[in-house]
Design an enzyme around this catalytic site. Structure first.
Site, PDB file in Angstrom:
ATOM      1  N   ASN A 117       1.039   1.318   6.082  1.00  0.00           N
ATOM      2  CA  ASN A 117       1.750   1.005   4.996  1.00  0.00           C
ATOM      3  C   ASN A 117       2.840   0.076   5.929  1.00  0.00           C
ATOM      4  O   ASN A 117       3.554   0.415   6.427  1.00  0.00           O
ATOM      5  CB  ASN A 117       2.532   1.832   4.363  1.00  0.00           C
ATOM      6  CG  ASN A 117       3.437   1.402   3.244  1.00  0.00           C
ATOM      7  OD1 ASN A 117       4.713   2.009   2.850  1.00  0.00           O
ATOM      8  ND2 ASN A 117       3.296   0.003   2.794  1.00  0.00           N
ATOM      9  N   GLY A 118       2.737  -1.273   5.302  1.00  0.00           N
ATOM     10  CA  GLY A 118       3.690  -2.288   6.195  1.00  0.00           C
ATOM     11  C   GLY A 118       2.950  -3.651   6.595  1.00  0.00           C
ATOM     12  O   GLY A 118       1.870  -3.747   5.988  1.00  0.00           O
ATOM     13  N   ASP A 144      13.881  -6.609 -13.309  1.00  0.00           N
ATOM     14  CA  ASP A 144      14.348  -6.263 -11.828  1.00  0.00           C
ATOM     15  C   ASP A 144      14.595  -7.451 -10.874  1.00  0.00           C
ATOM     16  O   ASP A 144      15.176  -7.200 -10.039  1.00  0.00           O
ATOM     17  CB  ASP A 144      13.203  -5.236 -11.536  1.00  0.00           C
ATOM     18  CG  ASP A 144      11.864  -5.963 -11.324  1.00  0.00           C
ATOM     19  OD1 ASP A 144      11.430  -6.454 -10.467  1.00  0.00           O
ATOM     20  OD2 ASP A 144      11.042  -5.761 -12.465  1.00  0.00           O
ATOM     21  N   TYR A 165      12.590  -1.822  -7.172  1.00  0.00           N
ATOM     22  CA  TYR A 165      11.330  -1.741  -7.819  1.00  0.00           C
ATOM     23  C   TYR A 165      10.083  -0.979  -7.410  1.00  0.00           C
ATOM     24  O   TYR A 165       9.393  -0.554  -8.032  1.00  0.00           O
ATOM     25  CB  TYR A 165      11.147  -3.337  -7.830  1.00  0.00           C
ATOM     26  CG  TYR A 165       9.653  -3.819  -8.665  1.00  0.00           C
ATOM     27  CD1 TYR A 165       9.745  -3.571  -9.891  1.00  0.00           C
ATOM     28  CD2 TYR A 165       8.556  -4.303  -7.605  1.00  0.00           C
ATOM     29  CE1 TYR A 165       8.365  -4.277 -10.507  1.00  0.00           C
ATOM     30  CE2 TYR A 165       7.442  -4.531  -8.180  1.00  0.00           C
ATOM     31  CZ  TYR A 165       7.237  -4.474  -9.744  1.00  0.00           C
ATOM     32  OH  TYR A 165       6.143  -4.676 -10.503  1.00  0.00           O
ATOM     33  N   CYS A 197      14.070  -1.003   3.605  1.00  0.00           N
ATOM     34  CA  CYS A 197      13.758  -1.895   2.565  1.00  0.00           C
ATOM     35  C   CYS A 197      14.644  -1.640   1.611  1.00  0.00           C
ATOM     36  O   CYS A 197      14.244  -0.494   0.553  1.00  0.00           O
ATOM     37  CB  CYS A 197      12.239  -2.138   2.316  1.00  0.00           C
ATOM     38  SG  CYS A 197      12.066  -3.147   0.961  1.00  0.00           S
ATOM     39  N   CYS A 226       0.808  -1.196   0.131  1.00  0.00           N
ATOM     40  CA  CYS A 226      -0.124  -0.115   0.185  1.00  0.00           C
ATOM     41  C   CYS A 226       0.920   1.132   0.065  1.00  0.00           C
ATOM     42  O   CYS A 226       2.092   1.308   0.174  1.00  0.00           O
ATOM     43  CB  CYS A 226      -0.876   0.135   1.288  1.00  0.00           C
ATOM     44  SG  CYS A 226      -0.062  -0.285   2.893  1.00  0.00           S
TER      45      CYS A 226
END
Length: 487
Positions: A123-124, A368, A264, A258, A18
């Site tokens: 987010n996570g 990628d 990517y 990360c 997200c």
């Protein structure tokens, strides 16, 4: 109501869960949030939601399946979201009912407390969500969704603190894993990153008294906001009345951002850690050319994520760059289930080979990542069918051999090609003349770490490559997941 399905040929890529975006101090804040979420659409295409607050009408929300452009550009929807404070979320499901999201799983989540309402967008991924959920249910909590993020709202409800900001701190101290959270009360916009800073979050400014929180800087650009700084790992900011107050609610820890955000997830026009994502990806291609040279006639990206690395590879190797594969930009998502005949067309619906360029050439394809490897095999077949003399794959990330538990949709480990095969075995299975991945040290060098990876204290979270998880995935371990043995 139309339910959108993920593109049927995009199942061989890692997917972000997200993106989050929030604005305070501007008229019609929800319109700015809709624009910001549009810029963050790459982080989640399944569903989106916005919560806004207006002094006269209180909290209002809208949650929809599908693209932001298809839902939050309509006047009847945006008129439901007045006010100078709003937050939003775009989602691709990981935790919860993967692939079968109900509208109740779409964020932001909202709760009414004795001191007023609050909404959160996350987010996570919380690695202890299952244990937290069991405990909260035993204490009387009634969950409305299957999302791990809802745990945060219930933890806030059980906190004894008087202010909502303090309740958010209390709740987030109880969770494990990765989180960048944007929250709002009636008067405040709040942003928090976990102590390791695994997922990104940035602060921007708009107008005289307006502020913005966003997963990426590219979303600031779309609304004309000025980038101020990144929210630091373990930091909480509370924005109200044109002022930003910062605190450190967690025990200090070394950052483990990360590294796949560089490879990517993030848009190439974003800035991460003061560094252009595009430039990092181009430099990955340079490192790949140095580590794994090969005689060839043409360097081609697998669009679009392989493009910057292919440009860097071509520049460093001196081999001409060419668009040997053309992407159909209008394939998008579908609201009908494709027939078996259409499915058998595979990636040809999305990618087409530039035959005039490819014929009789020794081709280097730059992508990628390799996840399951199924798409790589199909692309190889397309290149050979177009008359290529040789096909060589160069991959802009190390072999993906371990699942991510921090907010990325990853197949089980036994579905990851690199978990079950050596590099040579993968080459033979895909059926190419050569296959080489960038080394982990090479990836770190491309990301700005001149000496490569510090094995004793890695600078990034690279668990999907190394198997070294900075936070133990306790829920997964309880289900039987086996961690990498210490070397």
């Amino acid at each position: 109501m139309t339910r959108y399905l993920a593109h049927p040929f995009d199942d061989d890529k890692l997917k972000e869960e997200c993106g989050v975006f929030g604005v305070i101090g501007v008229p019609d804040a929800a319109n700015f949030v809709a624009l910001g979420l549009h810029a963050l659409q790459h982080r989640g295409q399944e569903a989106g939601g916005i919560v806004a607050y207006d002094e006269r009408e209180g909290f209002n929300n809208a949650r929809r399946f599908g693209y932001i452009r298809d839902n939050f550009t309509k006047a009847d929807v945006m008129q439901m979201l007045p006010g100078s404070l709003a937050i939003g979320h775009v989602r691709y499901s990981t935790a919860g009912s993967k692939g079968h999201t109900a509208i109740r799983d779409v964020q932001p989540f909202f709760g009414e407390f004795s001191m007023g309402g609050a909404a959160i967008a996350h987010n996570g991924n919380l690695t202890n969500a299952a244990a937290l959920r069991r405990d909260l249910i035993d204490r009387g909590a009634i969950f409305q969704s299957s999302s791990d993020s809802e745990c945060i709202i219930h933890l806030m409800a059980h906190s004894i603190h008087k202010s909502l900001a303090e309740r958010i701190k209390d709740a987030l101290r109880a969770v494990e894993g990765a989180f960048s959270v944007i929250a709002m009360t009636r008067t405040k916009l709040i942003g928090v990153r976990d102590p390791l800073g695994v997922r990104p979050l940035v602060l921007g400014r708009i107008g005289e008294d307006g502020y913005v929180l966003s997963s990426e800087t590219c979303a600031l650009d779309i609304i004309g906001a000025e980038f101020v700084r990144e929210i630091e790992p373990g930091e909480m900011v509370v924005i109200a009345k044109g002022q930003v107050a910062s605190s450190r609610p967690f025990n200090p820890a070394k950052s483990r951002f990360c590294i796949f955000e560089h490879v990517y997830f993030s848009r190439p026009d974003s800035i991460l850690g003061g560094r252009s994502v595009y430039e990092t990806r181009r430099q990955i291609g340079v490192e790949l050319a140095r580590e794994s040279p090969v005689e060839a006639d043409l360097v081609c990206p697998v669009p679009d994520s392989g493009t910057p690395a292919a440009i860097g590879f071509a520049a460093e190797s001196g081999i001409p760059y060419g668009m040997g594969i053309i992407r159909n930009q209008y394939m998008g998502r579908t609201f009908i289930e494709p027939t078996e005949q259409i499915r058998n067309m595979g990636v040809r619906l999305k990618l087409n080979v530039n035959r005039a360029l490819i014929k009789d050439k020794r081709v280097i394809l730059v992508d990628d990542s390799v996840v399951r490897g199924t798409t790589s095999r199909k692309i190889k077949d397309m290149i050979l069918d177009a008359g290529a003399a040789e096909v060589h794959f160069r991959i802009a990330s190390p072999p993906t051999a371990w699942p991510c538990f921090y907010g990325v949709d990853t197949p089980d480990r036994d579905k990851l090609l690199a978990a079950t095969m050596s590099e040579d075995e993968m080459r033979d299975w895909i059926g190419v003349d050569s296959l080489k991945f960038i080394s982990l040290d090479g990836l770190y060098r491309a990301a700005g770490e001149a000496k490569g990876r510090d094995a004793s204290c890695p600078q990034y979270c690279d668990a999907c490559f190394s198997g070294e998880y900075p936070v133990a995935p306790s829920d997964q371990i309880a289900k039987g997941f086996t961690m990498k043995a210490a070397e």
